[in-house]
Design an enzyme around this catalytic site. Structure first.
Site, PDB file in Angstrom:
ATOM      1  N   CYS A  51       0.866  -1.166   0.000  1.00 24.18           N
ATOM      2  CA  CYS A  51       0.000   0.000   0.000  1.00 24.18           C
ATOM      3  C   CYS A  51       0.907   1.222   0.000  1.00 24.18           C
ATOM      4  O   CYS A  51       2.049   1.165  -0.447  1.00 24.18           O
ATOM      5  CB  CYS A  51      -0.958  -0.012   1.185  1.00 24.18           C
ATOM      6  SG  CYS A  51      -0.142   0.131   2.788  1.00 24.18           S
ATOM      7  N   ILE A  52       0.430   2.327   0.527  1.00 17.37           N
ATOM      8  CA  ILE A  52       1.174   3.574   0.415  1.00 17.37           C
ATOM      9  C   ILE A  52       2.423   3.603   1.290  1.00 17.37           C
ATOM     10  O   ILE A  52       3.359   4.370   1.037  1.00 17.37           O
ATOM     11  CB  ILE A  52       0.253   4.763   0.759  1.00 17.37           C
ATOM     12  CG1 ILE A  52       0.850   6.070   0.258  1.00 17.37           C
ATOM     13  CG2 ILE A  52      -0.031   4.832   2.247  1.00 17.37           C
ATOM     14  CD1 ILE A  52      -0.095   7.239   0.332  1.00 17.37           C
TER      15      ILE A  52
END
Length: 543
Positions: free
Chosen positions: A484-485
């Protein structure tokens, strides 16, 4: 169960990634096509309606509009893509097929009952069915148009339902075997065929069940709107508390993009979700104010005041011999936070060395910051420069005065409080450990030095990726690998073959490790995780 919920949260980041760019296009395009803004900036003579500049900014605004008008479709495709274990492209295509089938069937069934865009406006309900204005707006908010099809307003919920359904079907059917005579339709080709039928069935089912669901959502959004500052405090605490387990997107996304964030009529259109409302107000020339209760303005105080104050406290609490190294560690982190809003690297720093600092100090203070920002009537979307810059071009719609006292106030609060707590309880933040920092190589480099360094960096990245894969037990032990980020999200076959948390943090540069299930783990790397994951996927043959 928690692992599945986290995977859903991760998949939501796929469509969310374009919202940032869409908001920037919408912000700049709206600013430079707004006659009042152009006049205030003395640009009316350069950018007038019909001029090349005006047309260029109109195109920019329309590009941003593409994102916010089609978020449900993007979620159906993005979630299907994000949750697919193999053959992701076929999953994305099947998500689009399912989404269109569902809404086309809804359009057909509504039309068969004489329900259309003309018979579902708030004015029509008021004049023809004698509803009060509030009830009429709530009734009208159930309907909308998607890709030219009149249908129910299911917003991102509808897109997510399609994406989740498609991903579930895809992961079970993408390698299905059929008799030889039907072999052309086997494997990945089976999935869009099945989702076409399933999408139609979903349309039939939702025709009956969505109206009461839509009504309940409207009532729930009203309850959120009526909850006032207490609701804001609870929301902010829940959002920040869920960060360590990666489920905070499940709190923020519905508020930002669906009816749970409220519904408002802007420039003749009903818009739902705080982000959508804010962007619509930004792009509407007749709208003279921006949403205050957008559950976003407090982030500026955190990113520009609170956490930089905590970072300075960590620096001053480090040993003298380590200060240069600590500064080199913290300065990029703070800069990244201000520019792009990524807070995990600094938050995980004290989350993993002293969880009580995170949960009993930072989390409640975050709730207080959001409450005070709302009380100050601040109307700014986002929490970093990339979000704020487009908004600054329409100052007549803004109210930012609260930042002038909130940001320095919480910088001081975090600095003095964290400095006291770190020293009082001897918290091992960076630079307080025993040992000495290595000398740094400080000199000017030649062009050849740069080339050599670039080549060495590429080889080093590949070696580091291999070390990560080895720490996970090798490719054969990895059943699922994604990111993810800010973190790697991995599921392994044999958890006993995974390196210990100390190895990850001391030898593999990880900010921390979260064990989400017996076989699932998340390795936090911060903003660089995208590049690390790309190198790993290339070695795993998934790039």
């Amino acid at each position: 169960m928690k692992q599945q919920m986290q995977m859903i949260g991760q998949a939501m980041l796929v469509p969310i990634s374009i919202i940032t760019i869409g908001s920037m296009f919408m912000g700049f395009g709206s600013a430079f096509t707004n006659t009042e803004t152009l006049a205030a900036l003395h640009l009316s003579s350069l950018i007038s309606k019909g001029s090349p500049g005006y047309i260029a900014f109109s195109v920019m605004k329309a590009t941003g509009d593409v994102v916010f008008r089609n978020l449900p479709l993007f979620f159906s495709i993005g979630v299907a893509f994000g949750l697919a274990k193999k053959e992701k492209a076929w999953a994305a295509f099947s998500g689009a097929v399912c989404f269109m089938a569902m809404h086309y069937i809804l359009n057909t069934l509504l039309d068969s009952q004489g329900i259309s865009a003309q018979t579902t406006t708030a004015d029509w309900f008021i004049t023809q069915q004698h509803m009060d204005p509030v009830s009429a707006v709530q009734k009208a908010s159930i309907y909308t148009t998607e890709l030219g099809m009149f249908t129910y307003r299911m917003s991102v919920f509808g897109g997510m339902a399609v994406g989740l359904t498609t991903a579930w079907l895809h992961n079970r059917l993408y390698n299905v075997k059929l008799p030889l005579v039907l072999s052309f339709f086997a494997g990945t080709r089976t999935v869009p065929i099945v989702t076409l039928v399933v999408g139609a069935l979903m349309g039939v089912a939702l025709y009956f069940i969505w109206p009461p669901i839509g009504w309940m959502l409207a009532q729930f959004s009203k309850m959120i709107g009526d909850s006032g500052l207490f609701g804001t405090f609870i929301w902010a605490i829940a959002d920040k508390s869920l960060l360590p387990v990666g489920l905070h997107h499940l709190i923020t996304t519905p508020i930002r993009l669906t009816e749970l964030g409220g519904t408002m009529e802007i420039c003749g259109n009903l818009v739902s979700g705080t982000t959508n409302i804010y962007m619509a107000q930004l792009g509407c020339e007749s709208s003279h104010e921006l949403l205050v209760r957008g559950f976003q303005s407090g982030r500026v105080v955190i990113h520009f005041g609170a956490l930089p104050g905590a970072a300075l406290a960590m620096y001053h609490c480090s040993r003298s011999s380590h200060k240069k190294v600590v500064a080199g560690l913290l300065l990029p982190v703070v800069a990244t936070m201000m520019l792009f809003g990524i807070t995990e690297p600094i938050e995980y720093t004290f989350l993993f060395v002293a969880p009580w600092l995170f949960y009993f100090v930072h989390v409640p203070l975050t709730g207080l910051i959001f409450v005070l920002s709302e009380m100050a009537n601040i109307s700014v979307y986002g929490g970093c420069l990339k979000d704020i810059l487009p908004v600054l071009l329409q100052p007549d719609k803004l109210d930012m005065w609260g930042y002038l006292w909130l940001t320095p106030l919480f910088f001081a609060v975090y600095y003095f409080l964290f400095r006291y707590l770190i020293t009082r309880f001897n918290v091992m933040t960076p630079g307080r450990e025993e040992g000495s920092a290595a000398d740094e190589d400080v000199r000017l480099f030649s062009k050849q030095d740069f080339k050599d360094k670039t080549n060495a960096s590429t080889a080093q990245s590949s070696l580091f990726a291999q070390q990560i894969i080895d720490a996970l037990g090798g490719p054969q032990n990895i059943s699922q690998f994604d990111n993810c980020i800010s973190r790697l999200r991995v599921e392994v076959i044999d958890p006993a073959r995974v390196a210990s948390d100390d190895v990850w943090k001391k030898s593999l540069r990880a900010k921390g490790v979260v064990h989400v299930s017996e076989k699932g783990l998340q390795v936090i790397y911060g903003a660089e995780v995208v590049m690390i994951a790309g190198d790993c996927k290339e070695l795993l043959g998934e790039a």
